[in-house]
Design a protein around this motif. Structure first.
Motif, PDB file in Angstrom:
ATOM      1  N   SER A 152      40.538  37.606  23.509  1.00 27.30           N
ATOM      2  CA  SER A 152      39.558  37.632  24.590  1.00 27.30           C
ATOM      3  C   SER A 152      38.308  38.367  24.134  1.00 27.30           C
ATOM      4  N   ARG A 153      37.208  38.092  24.833  1.00 27.06           N
ATOM      5  CA  ARG A 153      35.998  38.860  24.612  1.00 27.06           C
ATOM      6  C   ARG A 153      35.328  39.101  25.954  1.00 27.06           C
ATOM      7  N   PRO A 154      34.565  40.181  26.081  1.00 23.56           N
ATOM      8  CA  PRO A 154      33.918  40.472  27.356  1.00 23.56           C
ATOM      9  C   PRO A 154      32.750  39.543  27.616  1.00 23.56           C
ATOM     10  N   ASP A 155      32.540  39.213  28.877  1.00 24.08           N
ATOM     11  CA  ASP A 155      31.447  38.352  29.289  1.00 24.08           C
ATOM     12  C   ASP A 155      30.761  39.008  30.473  1.00 24.08           C
ATOM     13  N   VAL A 156      29.432  39.040  30.452  1.00 28.81           N
ATOM     14  CA  VAL A 156      28.684  39.734  31.499  1.00 28.81           C
ATOM     15  C   VAL A 156      29.018  39.196  32.878  1.00 28.81           C
ATOM     16  N   TYR A 157      29.254  37.883  32.992  1.00 24.49           N
ATOM     17  CA  TYR A 157      29.467  37.262  34.295  1.00 24.49           C
ATOM     18  C   TYR A 157      30.941  37.079  34.641  1.00 24.49           C
ATOM     19  N   ASP A 158      31.788  36.956  33.636  1.00 24.67           N
ATOM     20  CA  ASP A 158      33.197  36.639  33.891  1.00 24.67           C
ATOM     21  C   ASP A 158      34.154  37.767  33.543  1.00 24.67           C
ATOM     22  N   GLY A 159      33.641  38.965  33.269  1.00 28.48           N
ATOM     23  CA  GLY A 159      34.523  40.049  32.863  1.00 28.48           C
ATOM     24  C   GLY A 159      35.116  39.767  31.494  1.00 28.48           C
ATOM     25  N   VAL A 160      36.396  40.050  31.313  1.00 32.03           N
ATOM     26  CA  VAL A 160      37.068  39.759  30.044  1.00 32.03           C
ATOM     27  C   VAL A 160      37.471  38.289  30.027  1.00 32.03           C
ATOM     28  N   LYS A 161      36.951  37.545  29.061  1.00 28.58           N
ATOM     29  CA  LYS A 161      37.107  36.092  29.033  1.00 28.58           C
ATOM     30  C   LYS A 161      38.002  35.670  27.882  1.00 28.58           C
ATOM     31  N   PRO A 162      39.141  35.013  28.149  1.00 29.94           N
ATOM     32  CA  PRO A 162      39.994  34.532  27.065  1.00 29.94           C
ATOM     33  C   PRO A 162      39.277  33.467  26.238  1.00 29.94           C
ATOM     34  N   ILE A 163      39.535  33.472  24.921  1.00 27.74           N
ATOM     35  CA  ILE A 163      38.955  32.477  24.024  1.00 27.74           C
ATOM     36  C   ILE A 163      40.001  31.471  23.577  1.00 27.74           C
ATOM     37  N   ALA A 164      41.171  31.970  23.196  1.00 28.93           N
ATOM     38  CA  ALA A 164      42.233  31.094  22.693  1.00 28.93           C
ATOM     39  C   ALA A 164      43.572  31.798  22.871  1.00 28.93           C
ATOM     40  N   ALA A 165      44.641  30.991  22.940  1.00 32.21           N
ATOM     41  CA  ALA A 165      45.980  31.537  23.193  1.00 32.21           C
ATOM     42  C   ALA A 165      46.972  31.075  22.135  1.00 32.21           C
ATOM     43  N   ASN A 166      48.044  31.864  21.996  1.00 29.51           N
ATOM     44  CA  ASN A 166      49.177  31.530  21.128  1.00 29.51           C
ATOM     45  C   ASN A 166      48.777  31.341  19.673  1.00 29.51           C
ATOM     46  N   ILE A 167      47.888  32.203  19.204  1.00 30.48           N
ATOM     47  CA  ILE A 167      47.476  32.172  17.797  1.00 30.48           C
ATOM     48  C   ILE A 167      48.221  33.265  17.037  1.00 30.48           C
ATOM     49  N   SER A 168      48.484  33.004  15.751  1.00 28.48           N
ATOM     50  CA  SER A 168      49.239  33.960  14.940  1.00 28.48           C
ATOM     51  C   SER A 168      48.381  34.669  13.898  1.00 28.48           C
ATOM     52  N   GLN A 169      47.178  34.151  13.624  1.00 29.51           N
ATOM     53  CA  GLN A 169      46.283  34.878  12.733  1.00 29.51           C
ATOM     54  C   GLN A 169      44.823  34.541  13.057  1.00 29.51           C
ATOM     55  N   ILE A 170      43.983  35.547  12.861  1.00 29.81           N
ATOM     56  CA  ILE A 170      42.545  35.418  13.095  1.00 29.81           C
ATOM     57  C   ILE A 170      41.839  35.460  11.745  1.00 29.81           C
ATOM     58  N   LEU A 171      41.097  34.422  11.419  1.00 25.10           N
ATOM     59  CA  LEU A 171      40.316  34.404  10.195  1.00 25.10           C
ATOM     60  C   LEU A 171      38.881  34.794  10.533  1.00 25.10           C
ATOM     61  N   ILE A 172      38.494  35.979  10.103  1.00 27.19           N
ATOM     62  CA  ILE A 172      37.170  36.516  10.383  1.00 27.19           C
ATOM     63  C   ILE A 172      36.243  36.047   9.274  1.00 27.19           C
ATOM     64  N   VAL A 173      35.375  35.098   9.617  1.00 28.41           N
ATOM     65  CA  VAL A 173      34.523  34.471   8.607  1.00 28.41           C
ATOM     66  C   VAL A 173      33.176  35.167   8.580  1.00 28.41           C
ATOM     67  N   SER A 174      32.820  35.660   7.410  1.00 30.77           N
ATOM     68  CA  SER A 174      31.474  36.157   7.152  1.00 30.77           C
ATOM     69  C   SER A 174      30.921  35.324   6.009  1.00 30.77           C
ATOM     70  N   SER A 175      29.677  35.579   5.621  1.00 32.88           N
ATOM     71  CA  SER A 175      29.104  34.762   4.555  1.00 32.88           C
ATOM     72  C   SER A 175      27.994  35.516   3.846  1.00 32.88           C
TER      73      SER A 175
END
Length: 352
Positions: free
Chosen positions: A111-134
């Motif tokens: 989840s991430r915070p949203d000014v209008y919706d409070g804490v907003k879910p992004i995706a569910a039932n994931i087992s790993q997060i790939l943090i992409v930078s460049s």
């Protein structure tokens, strides 16, 4: 980072009312036009949400077929990756082929915070997060740290990916050295770091192996090449991509709706809309502190119980950084995040 202005009580009430209306389908715009009777529906079956569009969602059946469905008004939250119980309609009505009856309990949710919706879910039932930078746009370790905090809060395994490695020769030796130092900090802490280039295809095979047998999500700033990586991993998809803006140097949004894809070799990937900032103002300072995993052995050792870890005398974290027990760059990043909590903390308007 610009400050978020606190809302008046009247604004808070209106936002809360709009939020509740959207959740329960009470707005005229999003009100279900298709009314299903039980006799019009087939037997309940299991499915997974491939993508969400307002009051509709694409559901994948156990046979791999995709159907666009309405949502029961009792469903308060539904995101890509959710496992659901749904029923197929006897006939298609206005391109809608069925209805989602219920959502199963989630194994994990990002989840991430949203000014209008409070804490907003992004995706569910994931087992790993790939943090992409460049390499381009400018490598930003603060964004990585924010995602790491979010990942540690959810218990989802984070993996850091440096994308566009083919562009390393186009930046200065000093910039290359800075990126290498930052990534080594993460490796020393214990995080896995991968390197990839969609253009040269370096690291693509290793990335595929990392994704196999997982349900993963790519996160990161706009323009770091998430959708381009997805194209390299799944060339048949042909996902729309854009270059970094020449005027602003910032990434341009390409993915507009989160979507789940399947790998032929096994594993799933959720491609999510790019964001340039990842706020953490919904977290407490203690939660942020626990998101910096290497700080754990020093927590509770400060001279004062209410230590803010900024310029407080007797701060155990500051002392650890001075003694090179934790990296000063990570402490500075942590302090910036704490400062942003104070700057951007909104009132708990959705709790009443």
């Amino acid at each position: 980072m610009s400050k978020v202005k606190k809302l008046t009580k009247g604004q808070q009430r209106r936002i809360k009312a709009n939020h509740d209306n959207r959740l329960h389908g009470k707005t005229t715009k999003n009100k279900d036009k298709v009314q299903w009777e039980d006799d019009d529906l087939g037997t309940p079956q299991q499915g997974v949400i491939i993508s969400r569009f307002g009051q509709h969602a694409d559901v994948e059946s156990e046979l791999g077929e995709i159907y666009r469905c309405n949502l029961r008004r009792s469903i308060g939250s539904l995101v890509c990756g959710d496992k659901v119980l749904w029923r197929l309609g006897r006939e298609t009505q206005h391109s809608i082929t069925g209805i989602i009856e219920a959502v199963h309990e989630r194994d994990s949710v990002l989840s991430r915070p949203d000014v209008y919706d409070g804490v907003k879910p992004i995706a569910a039932n994931i087992s790993q997060i790939l943090i992409v930078s460049s390499v381009l746009p400018v490598f930003n370790s603060d964004i990585i740290d924010r995602y790491l905090v979010a990942a540690e809060q959810t218990g989802i395994t984070p993996v850091i990916v440096l994308n566009k490695t083919d562009l390393l020769d186009s930046i200065s030796a000093e910039e290359q050295e800075n990126i290498a130092k930052q990534l080594k900090i993460y490796q020393d802490i214990g995080y896995q770091v991968l390197y990839a280039s969609s253009k040269s295809r370096d690291g693509i095979s290793e990335l595929k192996m990392q994704l196999a047998q997982h349900t993963s999500i790519f996160v990161g700033q706009s323009g770091v090449g998430k959708s381009t990586l997805v194209n390299a991993l799944m060339p048949d998809l042909g996902i729309l991509t854009k270059e970094v803006s020449d005027n602003s140097g910032l990434g341009q949004h390409t993915t507009t709706v989160a979507r789940l894809y399947h790998f032929n070799e096994g594993g799933d990937l959720i491609d999510s809309p790019g964001i340039r900032e990842f706020g953490l103002w919904h977290l407490t300072p203690e939660q942020v502190c626990h998101g910096f995993v290497e700080f754990s052995e020093f927590l509770g050792l400060c001279k004062f119980r209410d230590c803010k870890h900024q310029t407080d005398p007797g701060c155990a974290l500051i002392a650890a950084a001075e003694n090179e027990q934790i990296n000063p760059a990570r402490l500075a990043s942590f302090q910036r995040i704490l400062a942003s909590l104070n700057d951007n903390k909104l009132t708990s308007r959705f709790n009443n």
